[in-house]
Design a protein around this motif. Sequence first.
Motif, PDB file in Angstrom:
ATOM      1  N   VAL A 184       0.819  -1.218   0.000  1.00  0.00           N
ATOM      2  CA  VAL A 184       0.000   0.000   0.000  1.00  0.00           C
ATOM      3  C   VAL A 184       0.848   1.260   0.000  1.00  0.00           C
ATOM      4  N   TRP A 185       1.886   1.292   0.845  1.00  0.00           N
ATOM      5  CA  TRP A 185       2.695   2.500   0.965  1.00  0.00           C
ATOM      6  C   TRP A 185       4.050   2.383   0.269  1.00  0.00           C
ATOM      7  N   GLY A 186       4.349   1.199  -0.246  1.00  0.00           N
ATOM      8  CA  GLY A 186       5.560   1.012  -1.031  1.00  0.00           C
ATOM      9  C   GLY A 186       6.847   1.144  -0.260  1.00  0.00           C
ATOM     10  N   ARG A 187       6.821   0.809   1.001  1.00  0.00           N
ATOM     11  CA  ARG A 187       8.045   0.886   1.787  1.00  0.00           C
ATOM     12  C   ARG A 187       8.064  -0.205   2.853  1.00  0.00           C
ATOM     13  N   GLU A 188       9.244  -0.447   3.392  1.00  0.00           N
ATOM     14  CA  GLU A 188       9.421  -1.537   4.339  1.00  0.00           C
ATOM     15  C   GLU A 188       9.801  -1.042   5.728  1.00  0.00           C
ATOM     16  N   TYR A 189       9.681   0.259   5.968  1.00  0.00           N
ATOM     17  CA  TYR A 189      10.016   0.782   7.285  1.00  0.00           C
ATOM     18  C   TYR A 189       8.860   1.633   7.788  1.00  0.00           C
ATOM     19  N   GLY A 190       8.844   1.875   9.096  1.00  0.00           N
ATOM     20  CA  GLY A 190       7.741   2.609   9.693  1.00  0.00           C
ATOM     21  C   GLY A 190       6.903   1.674  10.539  1.00  0.00           C
ATOM     22  N   ASP A 191       5.937   2.225  11.257  1.00  0.00           N
ATOM     23  CA  ASP A 191       5.080   1.442  12.139  1.00  0.00           C
ATOM     24  C   ASP A 191       3.898   0.901  11.339  1.00  0.00           C
ATOM     25  N   ALA A 192       4.094  -0.276  10.751  1.00  0.00           N
ATOM     26  CA  ALA A 192       3.075  -0.859   9.872  1.00  0.00           C
ATOM     27  C   ALA A 192       1.756  -1.067  10.606  1.00  0.00           C
ATOM     28  N   GLN A 193       1.819  -1.593  11.828  1.00  0.00           N
ATOM     29  CA  GLN A 193       0.583  -1.876  12.554  1.00  0.00           C
ATOM     30  C   GLN A 193      -0.192  -0.595  12.857  1.00  0.00           C
ATOM     31  N   LYS A 194       0.526   0.487  13.189  1.00  0.00           N
ATOM     32  CA  LYS A 194      -0.136   1.752  13.507  1.00  0.00           C
ATOM     33  C   LYS A 194      -0.846   2.312  12.280  1.00  0.00           C
ATOM     34  N   TYR A 195      -0.165   2.329  11.136  1.00  0.00           N
ATOM     35  CA  TYR A 195      -0.774   2.810   9.897  1.00  0.00           C
ATOM     36  C   TYR A 195      -2.023   1.983   9.570  1.00  0.00           C
ATOM     37  N   LEU A 196      -1.852   0.677   9.605  1.00  0.00           N
ATOM     38  CA  LEU A 196      -2.933  -0.211   9.178  1.00  0.00           C
ATOM     39  C   LEU A 196      -4.136  -0.145  10.104  1.00  0.00           C
ATOM     40  N   ARG A 197      -3.898  -0.008  11.390  1.00  0.00           N
ATOM     41  CA  ARG A 197      -4.998   0.046  12.347  1.00  0.00           C
ATOM     42  C   ARG A 197      -5.961   1.179  11.987  1.00  0.00           C
ATOM     43  N   VAL A 198      -5.433   2.325  11.622  1.00  0.00           N
ATOM     44  CA  VAL A 198      -6.255   3.482  11.277  1.00  0.00           C
ATOM     45  C   VAL A 198      -7.034   3.245   9.978  1.00  0.00           C
ATOM     46  N   TYR A 199      -6.329   2.776   8.936  1.00  0.00           N
ATOM     47  CA  TYR A 199      -6.978   2.632   7.633  1.00  0.00           C
ATOM     48  C   TYR A 199      -7.931   1.435   7.584  1.00  0.00           C
TER      49      TYR A 199
END
Length: 232
Positions: A184-199
């Motif tokens: 979805v975001w085209g990257r492998e770093y960052g807080d994946a669970q936090k992003y996904l929880r919102v969307y």
Amino acid sequence: MPAARVLIIEDDTAIRSVVRAAVEADGGRVFEAATASAGLQLAAAERPDLIVLDLGLPDADGRDVCKRLRAQGPVPILVLSARQQDTEKASLLDSGADDYLTKPFSTLELRARLRAQVRRARMLRGTEHDAPLRTAGLIVDFERRSVRRNDQEIHLTPTEWTLLQALARDAGRTVTHDQLFARVWGREYGDAQKYLRVYIAQLRRKIEGDPLRPVLIVTEPGVGYRFCAPEP
């Protein structure tokens, strides 16, 4: 699951018997192997519709077997494992498994997951890849990039559409947080669970009949999400 051909690779005779009974209860045909080497040979010779794979085999690591089976073709792989850690579950999904069940498991859930994997595989074989997905009053049209529920158009943001598409194209398969984040975001770093929880919460509000009791986008705790496609 009429006439489904299922290969069981499991060294525990009792568990093989339980899985065999579950498959045969839905009209399937079973092949059995107690070792990784025998299972790989049967998979190549019989070309089953689905493989049920135990991770704790006596002659090879189950994750390596999963990778070798995936290299043979797109057959769905349902893994049985006594390992409880979320990292283990995510790792085996990244290795090519389509779904997993943690031992001990209920026969009812096993049968449901087997049916879901066979249904998904047959859907992908029997239709064009971009054919609309129709389930439980929801229509996801990949070509037109549109979503309808009970004949009402649902307006999604570009990110919501990309997320739904990533899940719906793998209907019945658990997709890990990292896999979704990269798609979805085209990257492998960052807080994946936090992003996904919102969307995921936003998407559920738009496509679920009851967002608090979702039946289409199911959470696999600590691992990811699975798009369920019940019968239309």
